[in-house]
Design a protein around this motif. Sequence first.
Motif, mmCIF file in Angstrom:
data_model
loop_
_atom_site.group_PDB
_atom_site.id
_atom_site.type_symbol
_atom_site.label_atom_id
_atom_site.label_comp_id
_atom_site.label_asym_id
_atom_site.label_seq_id
_atom_site.Cartn_x
_atom_site.Cartn_y
_atom_site.Cartn_z
ATOM 1 N N ALA A 333 -83.639 14.763 -18.607
ATOM 2 C CA ALA A 333 -83.254 13.459 -18.072
ATOM 3 C C ALA A 333 -84.094 13.121 -16.850
ATOM 4 O O ALA A 333 -84.680 14.006 -16.213
ATOM 5 N N ARG A 334 -84.127 11.814 -16.538
ATOM 6 C CA ARG A 334 -84.895 11.333 -15.399
ATOM 7 C C ARG A 334 -84.110 10.238 -14.684
ATOM 8 O O ARG A 334 -83.393 9.468 -15.317
ATOM 9 N N LEU A 335 -84.281 10.172 -13.386
ATOM 10 C CA LEU A 335 -83.641 9.143 -12.569
ATOM 11 C C LEU A 335 -84.695 8.536 -11.658
ATOM 12 O O LEU A 335 -85.421 9.252 -10.969
ATOM 13 N N ARG A 336 -84.786 7.197 -11.692
ATOM 14 C CA ARG A 336 -85.684 6.483 -10.787
ATOM 15 C C ARG A 336 -84.855 5.602 -9.865
ATOM 16 O O ARG A 336 -83.921 4.931 -10.301
ATOM 17 N N ILE A 337 -85.215 5.619 -8.580
ATOM 18 C CA ILE A 337 -84.485 4.831 -7.576
ATOM 19 C C ILE A 337 -85.496 3.991 -6.807
ATOM 20 O O ILE A 337 -86.491 4.516 -6.303
ATOM 21 N N ALA A 338 -85.233 2.694 -6.736
ATOM 22 C CA ALA A 338 -86.111 1.808 -5.979
ATOM 23 C C ALA A 338 -85.687 1.811 -4.522
ATOM 24 O O ALA A 338 -84.500 1.836 -4.198
ATOM 25 N N HIS A 339 -86.684 1.786 -3.635
ATOM 26 C CA HIS A 339 -86.362 1.678 -2.208
ATOM 27 C C HIS A 339 -87.364 0.785 -1.521
ATOM 28 O O HIS A 339 -88.307 0.293 -2.146
ATOM 29 N N VAL A 359 -82.019 9.602 -20.615
ATOM 30 C CA VAL A 359 -81.615 10.905 -21.159
ATOM 31 C C VAL A 359 -82.233 11.052 -22.542
ATOM 32 O O VAL A 359 -82.056 10.183 -23.404
ATOM 33 N N ASP A 360 -82.969 12.139 -22.752
ATOM 34 C CA ASP A 360 -83.597 12.393 -24.047
ATOM 35 C C ASP A 360 -82.577 13.068 -24.961
ATOM 36 O O ASP A 360 -82.308 14.267 -24.832
ATOM 37 N N ILE A 361 -82.018 12.298 -25.873
ATOM 38 C CA ILE A 361 -81.016 12.836 -26.789
ATOM 39 C C ILE A 361 -81.646 13.844 -27.735
ATOM 40 O O ILE A 361 -81.075 14.895 -28.039
ATOM 41 N N SER A 362 -82.835 13.531 -28.202
ATOM 42 C CA SER A 362 -83.607 14.412 -29.070
ATOM 43 C C SER A 362 -85.066 14.045 -28.889
ATOM 44 O O SER A 362 -85.381 13.013 -28.278
ATOM 45 N N PRO A 363 -85.997 14.872 -29.397
ATOM 46 C CA PRO A 363 -87.417 14.535 -29.258
ATOM 47 C C PRO A 363 -87.721 13.143 -29.815
ATOM 48 O O PRO A 363 -87.440 12.844 -30.968
ATOM 49 N N GLY A 364 -88.279 12.289 -28.972
ATOM 50 C CA GLY A 364 -88.624 10.943 -29.406
ATOM 51 C C GLY A 364 -87.479 9.952 -29.395
ATOM 52 O O GLY A 364 -87.644 8.798 -29.786
ATOM 53 N N GLU A 365 -86.299 10.371 -28.936
ATOM 54 C CA GLU A 365 -85.127 9.486 -28.901
ATOM 55 C C GLU A 365 -84.504 9.528 -27.506
ATOM 56 O O GLU A 365 -83.982 10.561 -27.085
ATOM 57 N N VAL A 369 -80.301 3.656 -19.232
ATOM 58 C CA VAL A 369 -79.348 2.789 -18.542
ATOM 59 C C VAL A 369 -80.025 2.270 -17.277
ATOM 60 O O VAL A 369 -80.486 3.053 -16.445
ATOM 61 N N ASP A 370 -80.106 0.949 -17.160
ATOM 62 C CA ASP A 370 -80.788 0.292 -16.043
ATOM 63 C C ASP A 370 -79.740 -0.441 -15.215
ATOM 64 O O ASP A 370 -79.086 -1.374 -15.690
ATOM 65 N N LEU A 371 -79.569 -0.018 -13.967
ATOM 66 C CA LEU A 371 -78.551 -0.588 -13.076
ATOM 67 C C LEU A 371 -79.217 -1.308 -11.907
ATOM 68 O O LEU A 371 -80.067 -0.735 -11.229
ATOM 69 N N THR A 380 -76.200 -4.352 -15.572
ATOM 70 C CA THR A 380 -76.725 -3.176 -16.255
ATOM 71 C C THR A 380 -77.181 -3.522 -17.658
ATOM 72 O O THR A 380 -76.680 -4.460 -18.284
ATOM 73 N N SER A 381 -78.151 -2.776 -18.124
ATOM 74 C CA SER A 381 -78.602 -2.884 -19.507
ATOM 75 C C SER A 381 -78.715 -1.482 -20.082
ATOM 76 O O SER A 381 -79.110 -0.549 -19.378
ATOM 77 N N VAL A 382 -78.356 -1.339 -21.345
ATOM 78 C CA VAL A 382 -78.437 -0.064 -22.049
ATOM 79 C C VAL A 382 -79.392 -0.242 -23.216
ATOM 80 O O VAL A 382 -79.246 -1.183 -24.003
ATOM 81 N N MET A 383 -80.355 0.651 -23.316
ATOM 82 C CA MET A 383 -81.367 0.554 -24.366
ATOM 83 C C MET A 383 -81.453 1.882 -25.102
ATOM 84 O O MET A 383 -81.504 2.942 -24.485
ATOM 85 N N ALA A 384 -81.440 1.821 -26.425
ATOM 86 C CA ALA A 384 -81.582 3.017 -27.248
ATOM 87 C C ALA A 384 -82.305 2.655 -28.535
ATOM 88 O O ALA A 384 -82.180 1.534 -29.041
#
Length: 442
Positions: A333-339, A359-365, A369-371, A380-384
């Motif tokens: 998983a990765r988290l990006r924070i704007a400052h 969050v990488d559910i599986s390779p390539g997937e 979640v963008d807050l 917020t937007s959720v993309m999968a």
Amino acid sequence: MGYSGPLPVSPIISTVGQDIGLRTFQRVTAQILSVTGTTAILSIEGHPVVAQLTSADQAAALLSQPTAQFIVTQLTNQTVTLKFIKNEPAQAPVFNGPELAMRLLEQNNIPVTTSSLMMARSLLKQHLPVTPRLLNELLDTLSENGSWGEVDAELAAAMKAAGLPVTAKSLQLASRQSAQTGEALFHLIEVLSHLAKRDLPPELLKQINQNLQILNTVVLKGDEEPSQLAEQLKASVQLLGRSLENILLEQSQNPSTLNPEKSLLTLVRLQKMLEQFGQKEAAQAVNKFLADVLQNQFMNVKPDPVPGSGVWSEIGFMIQSAQQKADEKFSSARLRIAHESKADSDKINPNYTRLIIQVDISPGETVEVDLSLVGKQIRTSVMAADPAWCHEAQKESPSLVEALQVLGFTLKDIQIGVGDAQPFDGIKRVPGGSLTTVNIEI
């Protein structure tokens, strides 16, 4: 600071004295937080502004997209005029004239060589000025690593555009192929776990188990309470967020304030012991993990903020649910924070910022979640990529609303869609051919 003109904007809070790095004729990308009637709430580099739109058509155009581009057409101490740029299909212009890079070299009395032309083209792709000083700086740096080509020139220009230090060592670091922090962490834990079961000298086994204990504390358990997840994420940042150089500097200045047993120094000590006892493969695994962490830390270095580009901090970690633990699996998983991108500040304002979680559910997937936080309101937007995950996100949205309300936030809007997650590249390579010039008589 107020905004007026074709797209008048007035901030939600007073921004007098704040500098968000805008300049005339600059193209900026703003996130569309909400649109009500002919009023839109925008986020420019984490700064909230309220835009009074000029027409219902403009409102409809902004409502249909999460972000939009604008050009700063006028800039004073009190007002900024923005021009909305509609997303129209780009058409390749046809020019008859000499290449722009060559013309710029000639105008600056710079010899037109294969190296200078290659470097000038790379600078233009990144919208950087082709000046003798910048050109010589990058050419000298590239030459320190021996032979180089177009890929190296484009990397150097991209690092310069991103505000990263460009040296022979930093070029080598940025160009290496690395694993994501979560993947690298899981691989190292796996290697050390197998090693801990072998018949090895007691002092080496003790060091291996100590490092395993430290590394396992930074693995987020997906089924834990939010408070425990927060503590685990904090431990991950404390362990992986500080470079060895920074740790050694603090230890030399204030030996009593640092616990080396809970830092990356323990992995360095382990690497040396593994080499000493002939465990070369395991020592190489530790060395690769430290190099991957160092590269991630380097990509978060922003000594020279680039106006209009925004500043992000990225955290890579590993998350594991109870079922994944039983199956010996994990999710990277990765988290990006704007400052704030002001040169004199690197603070994160929790009231006005943006967070992107992947969050990488599986390779390539990947699920993203963008807050966007503006005051106590969140969009917020959720993309999968898989519609099934979008369906699950839709089912969980009421619980998200409730959880945010407990924290004192209001979910203003939520969008769930099928698509790919946005890349987390610290530097942006710009494709494209040579640019040409046009002589214009006025």
